[in-house]
Design a protein around this motif. Structure first.
Motif, PDB file in Angstrom:
ATOM      1  N   LEU A  20      10.378 -13.394   7.173  1.00 16.68           N
ATOM      2  CA  LEU A  20       9.308 -13.189   8.108  1.00 16.68           C
ATOM      3  C   LEU A  20       8.377 -12.054   7.480  1.00 16.68           C
ATOM      4  O   LEU A  20       6.727 -12.717   8.149  1.00 16.68           O
ATOM      5  CB  LEU A  20      10.010 -12.026   9.194  1.00 16.68           C
ATOM      6  N   MET A  21       8.614 -11.387   6.727  1.00 15.86           N
ATOM      7  CA  MET A  21       7.380 -11.490   5.805  1.00 15.86           C
ATOM      8  C   MET A  21       6.069 -11.740   5.310  1.00 15.86           C
ATOM      9  O   MET A  21       4.903 -11.795   5.152  1.00 15.86           O
ATOM     10  CB  MET A  21       7.789  -9.801   5.188  1.00 15.86           C
ATOM     11  N   TRP A  22       6.458 -12.711   4.350  1.00 17.43           N
ATOM     12  CA  TRP A  22       6.138 -13.505   3.984  1.00 17.43           C
ATOM     13  C   TRP A  22       5.076 -14.778   5.264  1.00 17.43           C
ATOM     14  O   TRP A  22       3.945 -15.449   4.167  1.00 17.43           O
ATOM     15  CB  TRP A  22       6.979 -15.217   3.306  1.00 17.43           C
ATOM     16  N   ALA A  23       5.309 -14.885   5.854  1.00 17.78           N
ATOM     17  CA  ALA A  23       4.709 -15.353   7.356  1.00 17.78           C
ATOM     18  C   ALA A  23       3.692 -14.818   7.800  1.00 17.78           C
ATOM     19  O   ALA A  23       2.462 -14.994   8.178  1.00 17.78           O
ATOM     20  CB  ALA A  23       5.433 -15.531   8.844  1.00 17.78           C
ATOM     21  N   THR A  24       3.638 -13.436   7.297  1.00 13.92           N
ATOM     22  CA  THR A  24       2.341 -12.807   7.494  1.00 13.92           C
ATOM     23  C   THR A  24       1.045 -12.582   7.007  1.00 13.92           C
ATOM     24  O   THR A  24       0.053 -12.099   7.094  1.00 13.92           O
ATOM     25  CB  THR A  24       2.529 -11.427   7.748  1.00 13.92           C
ATOM     26  N   LEU A  25       1.686 -13.223   5.436  1.00 10.49           N
ATOM     27  CA  LEU A  25       0.778 -13.180   3.891  1.00 10.49           C
ATOM     28  C   LEU A  25      -0.783 -14.065   4.321  1.00 10.49           C
ATOM     29  O   LEU A  25      -2.281 -13.289   4.062  1.00 10.49           O
ATOM     30  CB  LEU A  25       1.165 -13.946   3.462  1.00 10.49           C
ATOM     31  N   ALA A  26      -0.843 -15.342   5.507  1.00  4.08           N
ATOM     32  CA  ALA A  26      -1.984 -15.598   4.914  1.00  4.08           C
ATOM     33  C   ALA A  26      -3.078 -15.213   6.332  1.00  4.08           C
ATOM     34  O   ALA A  26      -3.702 -15.355   6.234  1.00  4.08           O
ATOM     35  CB  ALA A  26      -1.525 -17.007   5.630  1.00  4.08           C
ATOM     36  N   LEU A  27      -2.294 -14.633   7.516  1.00  8.08           N
ATOM     37  CA  LEU A  27      -3.454 -14.198   8.147  1.00  8.08           C
ATOM     38  C   LEU A  27      -3.795 -12.401   7.635  1.00  8.08           C
ATOM     39  O   LEU A  27      -5.204 -12.049   7.474  1.00  8.08           O
ATOM     40  CB  LEU A  27      -2.111 -13.492   9.495  1.00  8.08           C
ATOM     41  N   LEU A  28      -3.097 -12.126   6.500  1.00  7.50           N
ATOM     42  CA  LEU A  28      -3.555 -10.551   6.255  1.00  7.50           C
ATOM     43  C   LEU A  28      -4.395 -11.079   4.877  1.00  7.50           C
ATOM     44  O   LEU A  28      -5.558 -10.642   4.487  1.00  7.50           O
ATOM     45  CB  LEU A  28      -2.527  -9.904   5.553  1.00  7.50           C
ATOM     46  N   ALA A  29      -4.205 -11.738   4.626  1.00  5.54           N
ATOM     47  CA  ALA A  29      -5.184 -13.261   3.146  1.00  5.54           C
ATOM     48  C   ALA A  29      -6.120 -13.339   4.073  1.00  5.54           C
ATOM     49  O   ALA A  29      -7.396 -12.754   3.360  1.00  5.54           O
ATOM     50  CB  ALA A  29      -4.826 -13.712   2.493  1.00  5.54           C
ATOM     51  N   THR A  30      -6.107 -13.689   5.125  1.00  6.37           N
ATOM     52  CA  THR A  30      -7.836 -14.299   5.908  1.00  6.37           C
ATOM     53  C   THR A  30      -8.707 -12.788   5.850  1.00  6.37           C
ATOM     54  O   THR A  30      -9.324 -13.132   6.211  1.00  6.37           O
ATOM     55  CB  THR A  30      -6.939 -14.744   7.165  1.00  6.37           C
ATOM     56  N   TRP A  31      -7.813 -11.885   6.758  1.00  2.86           N
ATOM     57  CA  TRP A  31      -8.518 -10.593   6.311  1.00  2.86           C
ATOM     58  C   TRP A  31      -8.771  -9.950   5.282  1.00  2.86           C
ATOM     59  O   TRP A  31      -9.721  -9.070   6.470  1.00  2.86           O
ATOM     60  CB  TRP A  31      -7.368  -9.427   7.706  1.00  2.86           C
ATOM     61  N   SER A  32      -8.619 -10.826   4.207  1.00  3.10           N
ATOM     62  CA  SER A  32      -9.591  -9.620   3.234  1.00  3.10           C
ATOM     63  C   SER A  32      -9.770 -10.764   2.532  1.00  3.10           C
ATOM     64  O   SER A  32      -9.837 -10.290   0.710  1.00  3.10           O
ATOM     65  CB  SER A  32      -8.060  -9.287   2.480  1.00  3.10           C
ATOM     66  N   ALA A 212     -11.032  -1.436   6.545  1.00  3.02           N
ATOM     67  CA  ALA A 212     -10.238  -2.532   7.616  1.00  3.02           C
ATOM     68  C   ALA A 212      -9.515  -2.890   5.567  1.00  3.02           C
ATOM     69  O   ALA A 212      -8.169  -3.676   6.199  1.00  3.02           O
ATOM     70  CB  ALA A 212     -11.241  -3.578   7.854  1.00  3.02           C
ATOM     71  N   GLY A 213     -10.184  -3.581   4.589  1.00  2.00           N
ATOM     72  CA  GLY A 213      -9.444  -4.044   3.422  1.00  2.00           C
ATOM     73  C   GLY A 213      -8.837  -3.316   2.976  1.00  2.00           C
ATOM     74  O   GLY A 213      -7.895  -3.275   2.582  1.00  2.00           O
ATOM     75  N   THR A 256       1.869 -20.161   9.979  1.00  4.42           N
ATOM     76  CA  THR A 256       1.000 -21.076  10.688  1.00  4.42           C
ATOM     77  C   THR A 256       0.508 -20.471  12.367  1.00  4.42           C
ATOM     78  O   THR A 256      -0.065 -20.469  13.559  1.00  4.42           O
ATOM     79  CB  THR A 256       1.552 -22.451  11.012  1.00  4.42           C
ATOM     80  N   LEU A 257       1.912 -20.301  13.943  1.00  2.00           N
ATOM     81  CA  LEU A 257       1.902 -19.660  14.667  1.00  2.00           C
ATOM     82  C   LEU A 257       1.062 -18.418  14.430  1.00  2.00           C
ATOM     83  O   LEU A 257       0.644 -18.030  15.603  1.00  2.00           O
ATOM     84  CB  LEU A 257       3.330 -19.507  14.786  1.00  2.00           C
ATOM     85  N   LEU A 258       1.525 -17.521  14.058  1.00  2.00           N
ATOM     86  CA  LEU A 258       0.082 -16.428  13.768  1.00  2.00           C
ATOM     87  C   LEU A 258      -0.561 -16.354  13.692  1.00  2.00           C
ATOM     88  O   LEU A 258      -1.855 -16.040  14.223  1.00  2.00           O
ATOM     89  CB  LEU A 258       0.557 -15.279  12.756  1.00  2.00           C
ATOM     90  N   LEU A 259      -1.310 -17.700  13.007  1.00  4.58           N
ATOM     91  CA  LEU A 259      -2.881 -18.091  12.268  1.00  4.58           C
ATOM     92  C   LEU A 259      -3.354 -18.140  14.041  1.00  4.58           C
ATOM     93  O   LEU A 259      -4.728 -17.959  14.273  1.00  4.58           O
ATOM     94  CB  LEU A 259      -3.149 -18.651  11.643  1.00  4.58           C
ATOM     95  N   ILE A 260      -2.235 -19.364  15.132  1.00  2.00           N
ATOM     96  CA  ILE A 260      -2.803 -19.639  16.282  1.00  2.00           C
ATOM     97  C   ILE A 260      -3.016 -18.666  17.111  1.00  2.00           C
ATOM     98  O   ILE A 260      -4.274 -18.583  17.951  1.00  2.00           O
ATOM     99  CB  ILE A 260      -1.900 -20.953  16.678  1.00  2.00           C
ATOM    100  N   ALA A 261      -1.897 -17.524  17.131  1.00  2.00           N
ATOM    101  CA  ALA A 261      -2.161 -16.617  18.197  1.00  2.00           C
ATOM    102  C   ALA A 261      -3.112 -15.545  17.868  1.00  2.00           C
ATOM    103  O   ALA A 261      -3.985 -14.818  18.863  1.00  2.00           O
ATOM    104  CB  ALA A 261      -0.074 -15.455  17.618  1.00  2.00           C
ATOM    105  N   PHE A 262      -3.654 -15.424  17.216  1.00  2.00           N
ATOM    106  CA  PHE A 262      -4.966 -14.319  16.411  1.00  2.00           C
ATOM    107  C   PHE A 262      -6.291 -15.202  16.062  1.00  2.00           C
ATOM    108  O   PHE A 262      -6.645 -15.005  15.794  1.00  2.00           O
ATOM    109  CB  PHE A 262      -4.513 -13.899  15.400  1.00  2.00           C
TER     110      PHE A 262
END
Length: 298
Positions: A20-32, A212-213, A256-262
């Motif tokens: 579940l935590m690794w699922a947030t990696l792409a979104l956090l990486a996108t922000w940084s 933010a970084g 992917t679902l998190l990226l879609i949601a954001f």
């Protein structure tokens, strides 16, 4: 339910929170994305190291005691965490990201297959079939973005497969050192942070993060590049490693679902199909956990 099965289920669920935590990696990486990968990895693992030290202090345990391990344990821990990220970053430099990611996601299936080498583990058809369904789900999910394997990038593809093998090997071999306390992962994070920052100084230009970084770095260290490795260690040592391997395919789907949601992606039929395949595969591979002990052994 027997006490042993209850403990295995509990450890598997704890280990599954890493996914579940690794699922947030792409979104956090996108922000940084402005922070170079080795710099970002080094900073996030440094946060994880500090969290590990703080946790040991709160528990009244000596951090130095957790660090007193055999050289082979240090080689496995730091080699697994740092080696995986180093080789995967090489793959992303040497091959298109979509294809490299697809190959890299062979690691959950490899965990299931490698688990057959562990003492006391039996690999049954539902373990392999469940993991294979998960891999098919990732193929559908990532393949929808357009996949075209080009022989010119063979070196990058090889690096991606090597990264998958490193992580699968680290995960399975961690079970062989079950007596090593999970707190030691904090020291592995410290070693990985040091080596990542050395690679950053040698290969990248330093970028000073803004507010933010820094928040993103803290989020990574608290979650997918920090706490996730502690709970994963607990899960692979004391839970059902085959079920964890299959469940790991939920990470790219949830990501992917998190990226879609954001607003960073689009919902497509491929996402729905991937969801069905990955969830179905996880349920099948985890049959031993859901069925009664006698039925699972039949």
């Amino acid at each position: 339910m027997s006490p042993d099965l209850a403990a295995i289920r509990r450890a598997t669920l704890i280990g599954g929170t890493a996914v579940l935590m690794w699922a947030t990696l792409a979104l956090l990486a996108t922000w940084s994305r402005v922070i170079p990968p080795f710099q970002l990895t080094g900073m996030a693992f440094a946060v994880a190291f500090l969290i590990g030290l703080g946790w040991m202090a709160l528990q009244g345990r000596s951090p130095l005691a957790a660090a007193r391990q055999r050289p082979a344990v240090w080689l496995l821990g730091v080699g697994g965490l740092f080696g995986y990220h180093l080789v995967f970053f090489m793959a992303l430099r040497l091959a298109p990201p979509v294809e490299a990611n697809l190959i890299n996601y062979a690691w959950p299936l490899l965990i299931v297959l490698f688990s057959a080498l562990l003492p006391g583990e039996r690999l049954r058809w539902w373990h392999v079939a469940g993991a294979a369904l998960g891999l098919l789900g990732v193929v559908v999910l990532i393949g929808g973005r357009g996949v075209a394997f080009d022989p010119r990038f063979a070196l990058g593809y090889g690096a991606a497969m090597l990264s998958a093998m490193i992580w699968a090997g680290y995960s399975v071999l961690s079970r062989r050192i079950g007596a090593v306390p999970t707190e030691t992962v904090g020291w592995f994070c410290g070693g990985t942070a040091l080596l990542s920052l050395l690679c950053h100084l040698a290969l990248e230009e330093t970028v000073a993060p803004d507010a933010a970084g820094w928040a993103t770095v803290a989020g990574l260290g608290l979650g997918p590049v920090g706490l996730a490795f502690f709970v994963w260690d607990h899960g692979v040592k004391r839970g059902d490693i085959r079920a964890l391997g299959a469940f790991a395919y939920a990470a790219p789907l949830l990501s992917t679902l998190l990226l879609i949601a954001f607003g960073e992606g689009t919902l497509t039929p491929a996402v729905g199909a991937a969801c069905a395949l990955i969830v179905g595969g996880a349920i099948l591979a985890g049959r031993d956990l859901w069925a009664r002990r006698g039925a699972a052994a039949a």
